[in-house]
Design a protein around this motif. Structure first.
Motif, short mmCIF file in Angstrom:
data_model
loop_
_atom_site.label_atom_id
_atom_site.label_comp_id
_atom_site.label_asym_id
_atom_site.label_seq_id
_atom_site.Cartn_x
_atom_site.Cartn_y
_atom_site.Cartn_z
N LEU A 226 0.87 -1.17 0.00
CA LEU A 226 0.00 0.00 0.00
C LEU A 226 0.91 1.21 0.00
N ILE A 227 0.87 1.98 -1.07
CA ILE A 227 1.73 3.15 -1.20
C ILE A 227 0.85 4.40 -1.16
N GLN A 228 1.27 5.36 -0.35
CA GLN A 228 0.52 6.59 -0.20
C GLN A 228 1.51 7.75 -0.23
N THR A 229 1.13 8.84 -0.88
CA THR A 229 2.00 10.00 -0.97
C THR A 229 1.56 11.08 0.01
N LYS B 26 -3.86 13.08 1.71
CA LYS B 26 -4.24 13.35 3.10
C LYS B 26 -5.65 12.87 3.45
N ASP B 27 -6.53 12.74 2.49
CA ASP B 27 -7.91 12.36 2.78
C ASP B 27 -8.03 10.93 3.30
N HIS B 28 -7.07 10.07 2.98
CA HIS B 28 -7.21 8.66 3.31
C HIS B 28 -6.14 8.14 4.26
N ILE B 29 -5.41 9.01 4.91
CA ILE B 29 -4.32 8.57 5.78
C ILE B 29 -4.83 7.72 6.93
N ASP B 30 -5.94 8.10 7.55
CA ASP B 30 -6.47 7.31 8.66
C ASP B 30 -6.84 5.90 8.22
N SER B 31 -7.47 5.79 7.05
CA SER B 31 -7.85 4.47 6.54
C SER B 31 -6.62 3.61 6.30
N SER B 32 -5.58 4.21 5.77
CA SER B 32 -4.35 3.47 5.51
C SER B 32 -3.71 2.99 6.81
#
Length: 50
Positions: A7-10, A14-20
């Protein structure tokens, strides 16, 4: 058993950081291999090598 998952996030996701984060902790709790950002280069190279 679960296959490896990446799971890669940049920084601008910011909208989905909690879900990640919740997903990461759920994987760890279920004993599924999961890595943090400082571990991923090694993990990806290892997965390519088999």
């Amino acid at each position: 058993m679960s296959p490896p998952f990446i799971l890669i996030q940049t920084q601008d996701d910011k909208d989905h950081i909690d879900s990640s984060l919740f997903y990461y902790y759920a994987l760890k709790e279920a004993k599924v291999p999961a890595a943090t950002v400082n571990e991923w280069p090694h993990r990806i190279l290892s997965s390519f090598r088999g």
